[in-house]
Design an enzyme around this catalytic site. Structure first.
Site, PDB file in Angstrom:
ATOM      1  N   ASP A 179       0.822  -1.458   0.279  1.00 51.09           N
ATOM      2  CA  ASP A 179       0.248  -0.135  -0.075  1.00 51.09           C
ATOM      3  C   ASP A 179       0.553   1.508  -0.087  1.00 51.09           C
ATOM      4  OD1 ASP A 179      -1.442  -2.366   0.238  1.00 51.09           O
ATOM      5  OD2 ASP A 179      -2.431  -1.411   2.024  1.00 51.09           O
TER       6      ASP A 179
ATOM      7  N   GLU B  86       2.534  -9.360  11.943  1.00 53.68           N
ATOM      8  CA  GLU B  86       1.923  -8.682  10.351  1.00 53.68           C
ATOM      9  C   GLU B  86       3.606  -8.933   9.762  1.00 53.68           C
ATOM     10  OE1 GLU B  86      -0.264  -4.983  10.240  1.00 53.68           O
ATOM     11  OE2 GLU B  86      -1.064  -5.278   8.108  1.00 53.68           O
TER      12      GLU B  86
HETATM   13  C1  GLC Z   1      -2.866  -4.565   4.019  1.00 50.15           C
HETATM   14  C2  GLC Z   1      -1.939  -4.810   3.025  1.00 50.15           C
HETATM   15  C3  GLC Z   1      -2.028  -5.730   1.899  1.00 50.15           C
HETATM   16  C4  GLC Z   1      -2.946  -7.260   2.574  1.00 50.15           C
HETATM   17  C5  GLC Z   1      -3.655  -6.379   3.860  1.00 50.15           C
HETATM   18  C6  GLC Z   1      -5.018  -7.735   4.765  1.00 50.15           C
HETATM   19  O1  GLC Z   1      -3.711  -3.860   2.988  1.00 50.15           O
HETATM   20  O2  GLC Z   1      -0.872  -4.342   2.883  1.00 50.15           O
HETATM   21  O3  GLC Z   1      -0.627  -6.483   1.387  1.00 50.15           O
HETATM   22  O4  GLC Z   1      -3.853  -8.055   1.473  1.00 50.15           O
HETATM   23  O5  GLC Z   1      -3.613  -5.548   4.510  1.00 50.15           O
HETATM   24  O6  GLC Z   1      -3.543  -8.505   4.599  1.00 50.15           O
END
Ligand code: GLC
Length: 423
Positions: free
Chosen positions: A166, A392
């Protein structure tokens, strides 16, 4: 399917099961309460160690929300949850079940092939992979058509969220040029209520993310948005992931005797292979994304460039750059080089290490014969998770765990890859 042996293996399995919502798995409780596209496919690799039937279901549930044109959305809102923004109303895609209107890196075909080839229940795996083939094919055809309308061999992303990375510094300039809509509907972020704001994208970025969503929504999510979007990038990461997925899809089509599909996929691969040279900066040999609005490669280099190994396109010059990159931090592979002014060790995709990209880079290296560095990346991932838990992402300087906890894809990467003995 192999037995779960260590306490960490069992803990990983408990996290995945605890995040199961019946047919799909949420990335983590609270922060991400729906089904995400690339999370689910990668999580299916973890499910395959626990329950193969459930692994196939994960991918099938995702594809049950596929759009008629082949697009597979990045979020499927199976059930309402007020704890997340932007929810289905803000996307306004009019789909049942409600979905977002953009996609994510297409890892599905690669995960299907990996689960099929490792399956204990080969008969079930053949049946379910075969049934998924036309859906995977439609997804890739959508990418190569709608997102490459001029047939240049590079597909476009229209929103940083489509890259899965992102707030990567690779999008700073292209996103910075998107003018925040004067009539942007007010909104309240939810992410910063779950985790510390210092780890999340900034307000300036969020205003632009929402401006883009409003822009596409106003145009009814039609194909024309590819050319019209104020943000249009050929993301090196997503293109490499698609190239790899094309190769895996080709193997599936051949296995199931679909010659017409195999020929079509082979032509995509050839076209992309010819175009991929454009990612490479001739001065440094690093692979960069291309800004298709402003023209030219983006200045920021990120770990996404090393996904060229996953695509089967990495070379010795890129390998030397990766070795130098890794030498700058205690743990591999930082998402931004530690000596880059844009590096931020704990802010999401601007420096931290992610188990899923380590998996793809590491496996790509191993499969292209670079065993030593592949082992190093896997051993680091193993140590990060073993010491810090199933977070994460991780700080590349000291391995501190960051972001959401009990994270499903981190647990899946442990079971499917990192947790196995370094060998
Ligand atoms: C965030 C990350 C994305 C992922 C999502 C759910 O938006 O940047 O890559 O898929 O979280 O984990």
């Amino acid at each position: 399917m192999t037995a779960l042996i260590t306490a960490r293996d069992r803990e990983a399995a408990e996290i995945i099961k605890g995040n199961d919502r019946g047919g799909y798995t949420v990335p983590t409780k609270g922060l991400y309460p729906f089904q995400w596209n690339w999370d689910s496919c990668l999580v299916a690799l973890g499910w395959a160690r626990i329950d193969e039937d459930r692994a196939w279901t994960e991918i099938e549930t995702l594809f049950s929300a596929q759009w008629p044109d082949g697009m597979v959305p990045h979020i499927v809102f199976h059930r309402p949850d007020p704890g997340y923004f932007p929810g289905s109303e803000r996307w306004g895609t009019g789909r049942t079940p409600p979905t977002s209107g953009i996609t994510q890196p297409p890892v599905a075909a690669s995960c299907v092939r990996r689960i099929l080839e490792g399956a204990a229940d080969g008969v079930m795996a053949e049946r379910r992979a075969r049934a998924l083939l036309p859906k995977l094919l439609a997804y890739h055809r959508w990418f190569h058509g709608v997102r490459d309308p001029d047939g240049v061999g590079l597909v476009s992303v229209l929103h940083p969220w489509e890259t899965g990375m992102d707030n990567s510094p690779a999008w700073d300039d292209a996103l910075g040029r998107v003018e925040v809509a004067a009539d942007l509907e007010p909104y309240v972020r939810r992410d910063t209520q779950h985790v510390n704001a210092s780890m999340r994208p900034t307000k300036a970025e969020y205003d632009r993310y929402m401006t883009l969503v409003g822009f596409f929504r106003a145009r009814g999510w039609r194909d024309e948005i590819t050319r019209a979007s104020p943000f249009r990038v050929a993301d090196v990461g997503l293109n490499c992931i698609l190239m790899r997925a094309d190769r895996d899809l080709l193997a599936l089509a051949q296995r199931f005797g679909d010659d017409a599909a195999a020929a079509e996929i082979a032509s995509w691969i050839e076209r992309s292979e010819r175009a991929f040279g454009q990612f490479v900066d001739p001065a440094t040999s690093m692979w960069h994304s291309i800004d298709q609005v402003a023209g030219g490669r983006v200045p920021a280099a990120t770990h996404a460039g090393f996904l060229a190994f996953w695509a089967g396109c990495g070379d010795d010059r890129l390998l030397a750059l990766l070795e130098a990159w890794i030498a700058k931090t205690r743990y591999a592979v930082a998402s931004t080089a530690a000596d880059d002014p844009r590096f931020d060790a704990i802010r999401y995709w601007r420096g931290p290490i992610w188990a899923i990209t380590n998996f793809m880079v590491g496996e790509g290296l191993r499969q292209s014969g670079h065993d030593g560095i592949a082992r190093r990346i896997r051993a680091d991932t193993r140590e990060l998770i073993d010491r810090g838990g199933f977070y994460e992402y991780f700080d590349p300087r000291d391995g501190a765990p960051c972001g959401g906890s009990s994270f499903t894809w981190t647990a899946a990467m442990w079971l499917a890859w990192a947790g196995s003995e370094p060998g």
